[in-house]
Design an enzyme around this catalytic site. Structure first.
Site, mmCIF file in Angstrom:
data_model
loop_
_atom_site.group_PDB
_atom_site.id
_atom_site.type_symbol
_atom_site.label_atom_id
_atom_site.label_comp_id
_atom_site.label_asym_id
_atom_site.label_seq_id
_atom_site.Cartn_x
_atom_site.Cartn_y
_atom_site.Cartn_z
ATOM 1 N N LYS A 111 -57.799 -35.520 39.213
ATOM 2 C CA LYS A 111 -56.813 -36.462 39.782
ATOM 3 C C LYS A 111 -56.694 -37.687 38.882
ATOM 4 C CE LYS A 111 -58.202 -39.363 43.094
ATOM 5 N NZ LYS A 111 -57.953 -40.815 42.872
ATOM 6 N N ASN A 112 -57.822 -38.229 38.468
ATOM 7 C CA ASN A 112 -57.807 -39.502 37.731
ATOM 8 C C ASN A 112 -57.437 -39.342 36.267
ATOM 9 O OD1 ASN A 112 -58.388 -40.688 40.117
ATOM 10 N ND2 ASN A 112 -60.522 -41.166 39.642
ATOM 11 N N CYS A 141 -57.465 -52.374 48.632
ATOM 12 C CA CYS A 141 -57.667 -51.169 49.436
ATOM 13 C C CYS A 141 -59.031 -51.331 50.103
ATOM 14 C CB CYS A 141 -57.616 -49.922 48.562
ATOM 15 S SG CYS A 141 -59.042 -49.777 47.487
ATOM 16 N N ARG A 157 -59.237 -55.131 44.242
ATOM 17 C CA ARG A 157 -58.564 -54.339 43.206
ATOM 18 C C ARG A 157 -57.500 -55.152 42.440
ATOM 19 N NH1 ARG A 157 -59.379 -48.944 44.600
ATOM 20 N NH2 ARG A 157 -59.049 -48.461 42.393
ATOM 21 N N PRO A 158 -57.859 -56.291 41.841
ATOM 22 C CA PRO A 158 -56.870 -57.078 41.093
ATOM 23 C C PRO A 158 -56.365 -56.324 39.867
ATOM 24 C CG PRO A 158 -59.079 -57.893 40.681
ATOM 25 C CD PRO A 158 -59.207 -56.854 41.751
ATOM 26 N N VAL A 159 -55.284 -56.824 39.266
ATOM 27 C CA VAL A 159 -54.754 -56.227 38.033
ATOM 28 C C VAL A 159 -54.657 -57.281 36.929
ATOM 29 C CG1 VAL A 159 -53.512 -54.307 39.119
ATOM 30 C CG2 VAL A 159 -52.386 -56.555 38.898
ATOM 31 N N ASP A 160 -55.473 -58.338 37.052
ATOM 32 C CA ASP A 160 -55.414 -59.418 36.071
ATOM 33 C C ASP A 160 -55.710 -58.933 34.654
ATOM 34 O OD1 ASP A 160 -57.988 -59.009 37.333
ATOM 35 O OD2 ASP A 160 -58.713 -60.606 36.038
ATOM 36 N N ASP A 219 -67.581 -43.194 41.765
ATOM 37 C CA ASP A 219 -66.874 -42.227 42.613
ATOM 38 C C ASP A 219 -67.801 -41.145 43.148
ATOM 39 O OD1 ASP A 219 -63.733 -42.242 40.736
ATOM 40 O OD2 ASP A 219 -64.649 -43.663 42.127
ATOM 41 N N ILE A 276 -69.705 -51.580 40.633
ATOM 42 C CA ILE A 276 -68.307 -51.558 40.217
ATOM 43 C C ILE A 276 -67.394 -52.192 41.256
ATOM 44 C CG2 ILE A 276 -66.385 -50.109 39.436
ATOM 45 C CD1 ILE A 276 -68.786 -49.984 37.543
ATOM 46 N N ARG A 282 -56.149 -37.045 49.625
ATOM 47 C CA ARG A 282 -55.684 -37.751 48.422
ATOM 48 C C ARG A 282 -56.416 -37.245 47.187
ATOM 49 N NH1 ARG A 282 -55.308 -44.083 48.800
ATOM 50 N NH2 ARG A 282 -54.706 -43.567 46.681
HETATM 51 C C1 EPZ Z 1 -60.229 -46.036 38.423
HETATM 52 O O1 EPZ Z 1 -59.775 -47.092 39.234
HETATM 53 C C2 EPZ Z 1 -60.267 -44.808 39.324
HETATM 54 N N1 EPZ Z 1 -58.928 -44.511 39.816
HETATM 55 C C3 EPZ Z 1 -61.206 -45.062 40.500
HETATM 56 O O2 EPZ Z 1 -61.279 -43.866 41.273
HETATM 57 C C4 EPZ Z 1 -62.602 -45.364 39.936
HETATM 58 O O3 EPZ Z 1 -63.474 -45.654 41.007
HETATM 59 C C5 EPZ Z 1 -62.527 -46.556 38.981
HETATM 60 O O4 EPZ Z 1 -61.559 -46.290 37.933
HETATM 61 C C6 EPZ Z 1 -63.863 -46.845 38.317
HETATM 62 O O5 EPZ Z 1 -64.310 -45.713 37.626
HETATM 63 C C7 EPZ Z 1 -58.061 -43.859 38.996
HETATM 64 O O6 EPZ Z 1 -58.381 -43.527 37.859
HETATM 65 C C8 EPZ Z 1 -56.713 -43.561 39.557
HETATM 66 P P1 EPZ Z 1 -61.234 -50.214 37.253
HETATM 67 P P2 EPZ Z 1 -59.370 -48.514 38.540
HETATM 68 O O7 EPZ Z 1 -60.034 -50.941 36.768
HETATM 69 O O8 EPZ Z 1 -58.761 -48.262 37.240
HETATM 70 C C9 EPZ Z 1 -62.109 -54.680 38.532
HETATM 71 C C10 EPZ Z 1 -61.225 -42.570 43.213
HETATM 72 O O9 EPZ Z 1 -61.987 -42.531 44.177
HETATM 73 N N2 EPZ Z 1 -60.808 -54.993 37.935
HETATM 74 O O10 EPZ Z 1 -62.110 -49.507 36.256
HETATM 75 O O11 EPZ Z 1 -58.615 -49.302 39.547
HETATM 76 C C11 EPZ Z 1 -61.987 -53.804 39.764
HETATM 77 O O12 EPZ Z 1 -61.720 -54.584 40.924
HETATM 78 C C12 EPZ Z 1 -60.814 -43.907 42.629
HETATM 79 O O13 EPZ Z 1 -60.759 -41.567 42.616
HETATM 80 C C13 EPZ Z 1 -60.443 -56.325 37.785
HETATM 81 O O14 EPZ Z 1 -61.180 -57.229 38.171
HETATM 82 O O15 EPZ Z 1 -60.813 -49.154 38.353
HETATM 83 C C14 EPZ Z 1 -63.322 -53.126 39.818
HETATM 84 O O16 EPZ Z 1 -64.256 -54.018 40.428
HETATM 85 C C15 EPZ Z 1 -61.373 -45.074 43.430
HETATM 86 N N3 EPZ Z 1 -59.247 -56.626 37.231
HETATM 87 C C16 EPZ Z 1 -63.692 -52.954 38.344
HETATM 88 O O17 EPZ Z 1 -62.859 -53.874 37.621
HETATM 89 C C17 EPZ Z 1 -58.383 -55.653 36.780
HETATM 90 O O18 EPZ Z 1 -57.306 -55.981 36.250
HETATM 91 C C18 EPZ Z 1 -63.425 -51.555 37.801
HETATM 92 O O19 EPZ Z 1 -62.096 -51.232 38.142
HETATM 93 C C19 EPZ Z 1 -58.759 -54.295 36.942
HETATM 94 C C20 EPZ Z 1 -59.984 -53.990 37.512
#
Ligand code: EPZ
Length: 428
Positions: free
Chosen positions: A22-23, A125, A130-133, A315, A337, A407
């Site tokens: 999926k990811n 969620c 889950r910020p996107v900064d 995960d 994480i 999902r």
């Molecule tokens: C991906 O999410 C996966 N989703 C998640 O899987 C997985 O848990 C995660 O990576 C970590 O491995 C997909 O690939 C679709 P991150 P993502 O950005 O990209 C923080 C599942 O169950 N962060 O690596 O959203 C964030 O809040 C899902 O399949 C910021 O602060 O994860 C988290 O604490 C759940 N700012 C950490 O970084 C940002 O701009 C890691 O998040 C982005 C992230």
């Protein structure tokens, strides 16, 4: 709403086919926006999140074809064909993005290809804000003008994006993927440091190279991209889902059975194999399949810490917790994480588990047996940990809100029932 009903206590024995990741599939689908030619993806999983991404791309004007699903829903032959030619919209609307935060992955490719993109802020969620900064700051470094207005990210690069040297302040899978997809069409060279090394990021990079991108350092934490003026279509196959693989490995271990996992790969699973080994579970390779069973008839409590790849995946945290809940001795699980990824704990405790959360750590004291109960699923991986616990528990377990499960897990009750589980889905 559907429910899953399980009568536990039966060791699982048999073979389970593992689906595409999926990811990996979600960013690969977004990559179609980078070209006006067709991107063909083989081995996509058949999941709600994949359908949501397909709906989003179709909403943007992408031609989406899915074919090859045989009558019994088997994996073989399923293919996604995506063509972003013609008039492609620039806005990813709130009602689609809120269904799946990975929708934000259309931002980078759309901005790179069209010079503008407007994507709803994904919002948080169950497992965190889950910020996107990190995504937005890196796009700014590629020359994008980013505004946040009315709940939307409005990104513009009228003169195109320009290569830059970017170091991510912290590891982010999604930000690494979004920025990589933007950089492949940026002018000049982009260096990305502290990039996530998850196999799904490498799968995306390999697909982009197949589409004509120039990327060095794939698999490391530093990628060097030399921008191209355009990319072409490609035929690409999605890697197997390592989290689905790990999940069914736990299903074998927690029920004391033996499972053969098909169509997967061991090389993405080192930390999971090591962790399961420490708990008393044997994971070996045989004839291209992965065999899982208990090493002897006991499970041992261990300490586990989630980390970015190649560390133990977050995960898999909820799943390993279900296993350790019925292991001998105490375990400490530390989640590094996400800030709120212990939603499964109160539900497991209602089954008789003995788990106490202290900040980002959970102390799990193993109990001889869990008891079935009525449970509430909260997020994707928490949901499947309740299924795993139900498979091992005495009596009947009923899990509500199983849309969370759908999902990320394809036909979970069919795959488990085929290996002897007494499990069914009932319409609610
Ligand atoms: C991906 O999410 C996966 N989703 C998640 O899987 C997985 O848990 C995660 O990576 C970590 O491995 C997909 O690939 C679709 P991150 P993502 O950005 O990209 C923080 C599942 O169950 N962060 O690596 O959203 C964030 O809040 C899902 O399949 C910021 O602060 O994860 C988290 O604490 C759940 N700012 C950490 O970084 C940002 O701009 C890691 O998040 C982005 C992230």
């Amino acid at each position: 709403m559907d429910q899953i009903v399980i009568r536990g206590g039966r060791p699982l024995n048999g073979t389970i086919p593992i689906a595409g990741s999926k990811n990996a599939a979600l960013p690969l689908m977004a990559a179609c926006l980078l070209t006006d030619e067709t991107l063909t993806l083989a081995n996509p999983p058949h999941l709600a999140d994949i359908s949501t991404m397909a709906d989003l791309l179709a909403e943007l004007g992408v031609t989406v074809d899915m074919d090859g699903v045989s009558g019994n829903g088997e994996q073989a032959g399923r293919v996604l064909r995506l063509t972003a030619d013609g008039d492609i919209g620039r806005t990813a609307p709130y009602d689609l993005v809120r269904r799946m935060r990975a929708s934000v992955l259309v931002l980078g490719p759309a901005l790179a290809r069209f010079g503008e993109a407007r994507v709803s802020l994904p919002g948080g969620c169950a497992i965190g804000t889950r910020p996107v900064d990190l995504h937005l700051e890196a796009l700014r470094q590629l020359g994008a003008e980013i505004e946040l207005e009315e709940g939307y990210i409005s990104a513009k690069a009228p003169d195109g994006l320009a290569g830059a040297h970017i170091t991510f302040p912290s590891v982010s899978v999604g930000a690494s993927e979004n920025i990589l997809m933007a950089a492949v069409l940026a002018e000049g060279e982009t260096q990305l440091a502290n990039v996530a090394r998850e196999p799904e990021v490498s799968d995306l990079a390999h697909c982009l190279v197949a589409m004509g991108a120039e990327i060095d350092g794939i698999g490391t934490d530093t990628l060097v991209v030399r921008g191209r003026t355009s990319l072409h279509g490609a035929d690409y196959s999605v890697i197997p889902d390592r989290i689905e693989t790990g999940t069914y490995a736990v299903a074998a271990a927690i029920t004391g059975g033996e499972l053969r996992l098909r169509n997967s790969r061991m090389d993405f699973l080192d930390s999971v194999v090591d962790t399961l080994g420490r708990a008393g579970v044997s994971v070996t390779e045989a004839d291209g399949d992965i065999l899982v069973k208990r090493t002897d008839n006991r499970l041992d409590g261990i300490d586990v810490m989630t980390e970015p790849y190649p560390g133990f995946p977050t995960d898999m945290q909820a799943q390993i917790m279900a296993l350790l809940a019925v292991s001998d001795g105490a375990s400490m699980i530390t989640e590094t994480i996400f800030e709120n990824r212990f939603m499964h704990v109160p539900e497991l405790n209602r089954m008789g588990a003995d788990i106490n959360v202290h900040g980002s750590s959970a102390i799990v004291r193993g109990v001889p047996e869990l008891s079935g109960a009525h449970l509430m699923a909260t997020d994707l991986r928490a949901s499947v940990s309740l299924v795993l616990a139900g498979l091992a528990a005495k009596g009947e377990t009923v899990i509500n809100r199983v849309y969370h499960l759908d999902r990320g897990y394809e036909r979970v009750e069919e795959k488990l029932a085929a290996c002897g589980a007494e499990i069914s889905r009932v319409g609610g």
